[in-house]
Structures are given as C-alpha cells and as structure tokens.
Design an enzyme around this catalytic site. Structure first.
Site, short mmCIF file in Angstrom:
data_model
loop_
_atom_site.label_atom_id
_atom_site.label_comp_id
_atom_site.label_asym_id
_atom_site.label_seq_id
_atom_site.Cartn_x
_atom_site.Cartn_y
_atom_site.Cartn_z
N ARG A 19 0.53 -0.93 -0.01
CA ARG A 19 -0.33 -0.35 0.27
C ARG A 19 0.94 1.02 0.46
O ARG A 19 0.44 1.87 -0.56
CB ARG A 19 -0.66 -0.52 1.21
CG ARG A 19 -2.06 -0.80 0.74
CD ARG A 19 -3.37 -0.85 1.99
NE ARG A 19 -2.32 -1.61 2.83
CZ ARG A 19 -2.80 -1.16 4.74
NH1 ARG A 19 -4.08 -0.89 5.06
NH2 ARG A 19 -1.65 -1.86 5.85
N ASN A 37 -6.88 -2.57 2.21
CA ASN A 37 -6.68 -3.74 2.06
C ASN A 37 -8.25 -4.11 2.00
O ASN A 37 -9.31 -3.40 2.81
CB ASN A 37 -6.05 -3.93 3.19
CG ASN A 37 -4.19 -4.41 2.79
OD1 ASN A 37 -4.28 -4.80 1.90
ND2 ASN A 37 -3.74 -4.46 4.23
#
Length: 750
Positions: A19, A37
């Site tokens: 990320r 996520n």
C-alpha cells in the site's frame, strides 16, 4: 477525458509494504484515488487521471522485493473527480483470495540500521524490521493484515514511529504505513531468565546470553515462530550434554552461522547454496562438511552433511556477533517427540531440565513456525521441511476445485492444507502426530486456514490408513461438520503432490518411494511405480514383497529387516552381528526368524530395504530418528562406485550385496551399489510403465526420493528409454507434501 481504473491485486500484497508503494507511485505519477486492503488478503486500488495508464504499467513492473503479484485484474471505471490519493481503512469484505505473507529474514537495510546506521532508536535494536522483512504469518491473528490484527497490537507507537507510519516523506517506502513498525522506545523488550524462572538482572540480555553460551551453558532463545536451543557447537562435552538432556542420541543438530564467512568454515558453499542461505526465506541448508570444520563431530554423527543457516532476525545476528565462534547449535526448543515451545510458560514447564537459561522477548507468537530445511538431490534444491519463509504461500493448481477441500496429510513430519478455487494452501510444518500437542496444532491451524479462506462446506481428504491420527482427526471433522470424507492411497497422494507442484495435468508415471504407506491390499507399500490418471491409478510395478517382522518394530530396529532380507534372498539364518544390533539380542533374533518364516505382514518399502542394507553393513542397527539408517547409508556411499550387479528385483540386489561383501568389497562401494542399483530397478520399471501406457512424464515422490544415489540410478535407467525424472520444487516430496496431493485429488472429483 482522464481515464480511471479499478484494480484488484492478488498475491503477497498485505503486510509487505504494498500500500505505501502504491501511494508513493501514485504521488510520483500525479494520479488520484485510493488503495485499501480487503478481507480476502487482496488489495483494491482505484486510480484516475492522465497518468492512470502509466500507473497500471508501472504497478506491474515496479514493486518491493517482498511483494509477489499473482493476479492483477484491471477494470475501467468512471472518474470520481478525487483530489488526492489516499490509503483507506481496510475492509472485511473480499472479492477474491490473496496470500498470507510468510515470515521474511531481516533485510540488508534493516541490518545496517542495527549495526549503527539506525541512530538512537534502531542501532542495536533486536526487533528491527520494515515493509520488506520481519515476522508476518507468525504474528498474524486474522486478516486483513493490519496492526490491530497482529501481535504488534500490544505495542502502541511512539511519536517518532507514528510520524514514520503516517507521513510518506518521513517513513519512506520502508516504514510509511508499515504495520509492524517499532523501535527501542515502543517495541518488544528482552529479558534473561534462569530456567527455574528467576530473572537475571543487569547488563544487556543479548551480551549476557552470549557470554553464558561461550561458558558452555545451554540457552533457550525466543525467535520468530518458537524457541531455539542454542549452545556451543565446537565443544564435544557441551554437545554431548545437550544430547543427553534432549534424549536425542544421534539426530543431527542445525548450526546457525553469523554470515557466509562463518558458514564456509563449517561446510562447502557453492553459488546455489549461497543464494539459499542469504535468501529472504533463510532455510536450514544441508551442505557437505569441511574436513577441517571446527564444529564437533557430535553435532551430526555419522553424516557427511551439516545443516547450516544464517540469522534471520537482528536478535540472532547480535547474539552470534558476541559469540567467540560466530556460530552455534540452534536446534528446536522442544523435548523429544513434542513440538517446540512458543511461550515462556512452556519453556519453564517442558525445557526446565534441558536448558540453563532463557533469552525471552515480549512479542507474542500467534503461530508456531519451525525453520524450513532444504537439501540438494542430484544437484537440485529440494524441500525437506516447508515452514518459515515458505508457508503459507499457496501453490496454484492447473485445475479448479469443485468445492473447498481440507486435507489432513499423514502422521509423520506432516502438514495439512486447505484448497479453494485453484489454490492449495499448505499449513506450516506441524510434526509427528503421535504427539497430542502436534495433533492439536494440526486441528487448530486447519480451522484457522479454513476460516481465513472461507472454506465452507468442505470436502475432507485423508489418508487410506485407518490407524493414522490424521485420519482420525479427519473423521472427527466429518462427524462435527456433517461433511463428506474421502480417502486417498498414500503413494497415489505422493504422486499427485508432485504433479500439483509441477503443474502436470495429464496422465503420468510416478515413482513413489518411502518408508511405509498403507496399501489397498492391506500390505505396507513403499516402493511403487504407478501410472496415474487423475483420481485413478494403476500399480504398474513395485518392489518385491518381503516379510516385515514385528510390523512397525521392524522400522525402529533395522536389524529385523536385515534378517528378513537374508532369509528371503539366501535362506540364511542371521549372523551374530545382527543379534548384537537388537535390544533383545539372540533371543529377539530367534523370534524375528520365526516371524520371517511364517510372516503376517509384508512390505514393498524402499525405506525398509535401505534399513536392511544399512544394518547389514554395520552402519545403523537402530533408528533413533526418522530415516536415520537410510540417511547414514547415503552418507556412507560418499566416494563409492557401482559394483557389477544383474538383479531383477531388490531381493536379488540384496543377495548380490551380500556376495560382494563376503568378497571384501569396500563399505562405500556396497552402500553406493545398493542405492544406485535400487534406482536403476525403479527406473527400468518406470520405462516399461511409460511405454505400456503412452506416458511421457516421470515424477519422483516420497521421502526416499531425496536420495541422490537412488535418483541418479533412476535417471540413468530412464535415459536409456529417452525419458527424464522430475522432483518437486515447492513442496517436500515426503509426507510434508501429502496434503498437496490430497487436495489435487479433490480437483478430479465431480
């Protein structure tokens, strides 16, 4: 008009800095959107702007080393007119499955910080890690991989860690949004204890533990997935004492070396071994011993290989740095026959009489994860134990499962597995299920994986052997869930495991060789040539049946099998030397002979043949650990050559070994001939099976398939009919890979 894409990324993409990488990439290319996520372990990305197309291409091309992209699904979307690119809070919902990240060895940059570049917060910090390294699976309680779902939740961030976590310019790619971020101010702490439970106060616990090891003390050291027992490897008396305390008279200990230079003092390290030793997985690697090695011969008695690995945490590196030898025994922190400890209470209860001290830390272990073990078989790296660094990465299958499956493996050195869609997710190494603790571990881990991967209403798959504890657990699940359970013959499962590993989806011939597997005729199989067509197989050939006097007792006492083979091949009563190799002496040998003459159990096991030869040659009369006689027989063959043989089966081969022995042949030549000759027999039969069934692929599986001399013999015979033989690459060929074969079997069921 600016373009927009919604992207779903599947693979190892949670807990590995993906990320923050996406955020920094988006900022660099000037696109807007978000990343988050999802609950299946996958990552969702939305991106819009003039650079959206370039972002998609860069996403596939550029990524951190710990990230593995299995699938990148890109969908065109309507622009939302967003003003920034942000990391959103994780969602529990899932669109697809993704991999749980394995535990990764400390990266070079983190180690540099520990050795001085990390400033006041990270120099000398025993738990230093970043987005590219450190514990993952071992500390994970649930998905998605966010701090609150891991053992790191017990350590609130200090102000500096909070800034690194929340500000890209401060944390950079390695620490921005890194869920396991910590430093000396807010991370786990260390404490040294006596094994009786009293704290040892004063000084640096790591320096003090190293001093104690150098003085000959035995110290339990908490690691990523459990405890190591560490001790001097260069002192015979210390190693002998450790063997006495662990009740481990012969089984080799692993040695952890500070770096490649230290490892090269112990073993020969070529380029392939170096890559394994320094990989993010950092397995134990079995390598040839140096004749001038400073390690005690008691570390691995009777063997020509040493199991060596490098430190994979800062704590281990600092401990070894403070040792005089720069290497030490680092064996599993367990008592004989039980899994290793994962908490201090277990150490004080079970290891109290084994260790003198305990180097403890406060990061909770959520999953027991043993060290992985790799060896080279005929030049190929083969997994013996698949655990830390490898598990629980999935193995993608060539076929889809009609419904989820849960596989229970076998009973020895086993692992279980869950199959969903076209993916097989094996648990970490569990161990031997004659331990109730290991039995509970298998049950717990299978339940955890089934929950994480939403394996609802699964098909249960277990071994054909009704006496296996794994089969018993399978049937308990079937009763509890009202689920269907199917059984797979042991060697069929071995064959399918190799096929699943290598992506084979057409009929093939398999050579499945091991110690024992329950056969469909009720005998103990173990030297099999099978023609496999999915869920069906034909037993094309097998080693000749011989009596197995005492059943499982024959596996524990190889002299029993030597007596059986002597009678079968030559109708000879066993010599006095074999009587000395049995606990009951001549009286037991007479009982064995009666059982051989009037047998109740027969076996075609390759393992039992190797046991018999090992005992005949005086190499091993007792089995104190799994595979010991065969392992020592392989070691004894070093420098040997093939003697002349004309055997049509392994009983005739044994007779020729006896004949050469009586004519004074060297032990190395006899050991070499027995193993290479066994391989040529199996290879010849595999050629005949392939020609009869029109198959072009020969796959090798089973625990004995890691033996270099047997594999060379197989390949030599196969070369004569223009065929080769393939070993698995991602799962062990032995019982640690059985669950993979059981899952693959389920793909063939409508």
């Amino acid at each position: 008009m600016p373009r927009a894409y919604r992207i779903y990324v599947v693979g190892i993409v949670q807990g590995v800095g993906f990320r923050p990488f996406v955020k920094l990439l988006a900022d660099r290319l000037g696109v807007k959107g978000y990343v988050r996520n999802l609950g299946g372990g996958e990552v969702e990305i939305y991106v819009e702007g003039d650079g959206a197309g370039a972002f998609v291409e860069a996403l596939k091309r550029e990524r951190p080393r710990a990230v593995e992209l299995d699938e990148v699904l890109v969908e065109e979307a309507e622009p939302l007119g967003l003003k920034d690119f942000v990391i959103l809070k994780s969602e529990a919902s899932r669109r697809s499955l993704s991999m749980i990240p394995p535990d990764l060895a400390i990266c070079d940059e983190c180690l540099r910080e520990v050795l001085g570049a990390g400033g006041v917060r990270r120099s000398g910090y025993a738990f230093n890690s970043c987005s590219f390294c450190g514990p993952r699976f071992a500390v994970m309680r649930r998905l998605p991989y966010d701090r609150e779902n891991t053992s790191w939740a017990a350590f609130p961030l200090c102000e500096d860690c909070r800034r690194e976590f929340g500000e890209p310019a401060v944390g950079g790619i390695r620490r921005y949004f890194y869920q396991g971020i910590s430093c000396k101010r807010d991370g786990p702490t260390l404490k040294l204890y006596r094994s009786t439970g009293e704290a040892v106060d004063g000084g640096d616990p790591i320096v003090e533990a190293a001093r104690l090891i150098d003085e000959g003390k035995i110290v339990a050291v908490k690691g990523v997935g459990g405890y190591h027992i560490m001790a001097l490897a260069s002192d015979d008396s210390v190693v002998a004492e450790l063997r006495r305390r662990k009740r481990r008279p012969q089984q080799p200990f692993a040695v952890m070396a500070l770096d490649l230079d230290a490892a090269r003092r112990l073993v020969y390290v070529d380029k392939a071994a170096e890559e394994l030793l320094t990989s993010p997985q950092r397995p134990i690697v079995l390598l040839p011993k140096r004749p001038d090695s400073p390690a005690s011969p008691l570390v691995s008695p009777g063997l020509d290989m040493e199991g060596v690995f490098l430190p994979y945490t800062a704590l281990q590196y600092m401990l070894l740095s403070n040792l005089r030898d720069k290497f030490a025994i680092a064996t599993s922190g367990n008592v004989h026959g039980e899994p290793m400890c994962t908490d201090l209470a277990c150490v004080f209860e079970r290891l109290r009489e084994v260790v003198d001290y305990v180097l403890e830390h406060t990061l909770e272990i959520a999953h027991r994860v043993d060290d992985s073990v790799v060896r080279f078989t005929d030049g190929e790296a083969v997994l013996l134990r698949r655990s830390r660094g490898y598990a629980p990465k999935w193995i993608k299958l060539r076929r889809r499962l009609p419904r989820p499956a849960v596989a229970f493996g076998g009973d020895l050195q086993t692992a279980g597995g869950v199959g969903v869609e076209d993916k097989a997710i094996l648990t970490q190494y569990i161990g031997d299920l004659d331990s109730f603790t290991a039995y509970q571990d298998l049950d717990r881990e299978l339940r955890w994986f089934s929950s994480v991967y939403e394996a609802r209403e699964p098909l249960l798959v277990c071994d054909l052997n009704p006496a296996y504890n794994s089969s018993r657990l399978c049937l308990e699940w079937a009763e509890e869930l009202g689920a269907e359970a199917v059984r797979v013959q042991h060697h069929h499962a071995h064959a399918l495991a190799v096929a699943a590993d290598l992506g084979v989806d057409e009929p093939f011939v398999a050579i499945s060789i091991d110690g024992v597997g329950y056969g469909e005729d009720g005998n103990a199989w173990g030297g099999e040539v099978l023609f496999v067509d999915g869920a069906k197989y034909v037993r094309a050939a097998h080693l000749k049946y011989v009596p197995m006097p005492g059943g499982d007792l024959a596996a524990a006492r190889p002299a029993r099998m030597a007596a059986a083979y002597l009678w079968e091949c030559c109708r000879e009563e066993p010599p006095e030397e074999l009587a000395r190799g049995l606990p009951g002496g001549r009286r037991e040998l007479e009982l064995v002979l009666r059982e051989v003459i009037s047998p109740r159990i027969f076996t075609s096991s390759a393992g039992r043949f190797l046991d018999a030869v090992s005992s005949l040659l005086g190499i091993a009369h007792q089995r104190t650990y799994e595979g010991e006689p065969a392992i020592k027989l392989e070691a004894a063959a070093g420098g040997g050559r093939a003697l002349s043989i004309n055997a049509e089966n392994q009983v005739e081969l044994f007779a020729e070994i006896v004949d050469h022995m009586r004519r004074g042949a060297r032990t190395a030549d006899l050991a070499y001939t027995a193993q290479y000759g066994l391989g040529t027999l199996l290879g010849r039969w595999a050629c005949e099976a392939a020609q009869a069934h029109g198959a072009r692929q020969i796959l090798l599986g089973g625990g004995a398939a890691v033996n270099t001399y047997i594999v060379r013999g197989i390949r030599s015979a196969l070369a004569e009919c223009g065929l080769g033989a393939l070993l698995p690459r991602r799962a062990p060929p032995g019982d640690g890979g059985l669950a993979l074969g059981q899952i693959y079997y389920a793909t063939y069921l409508a």
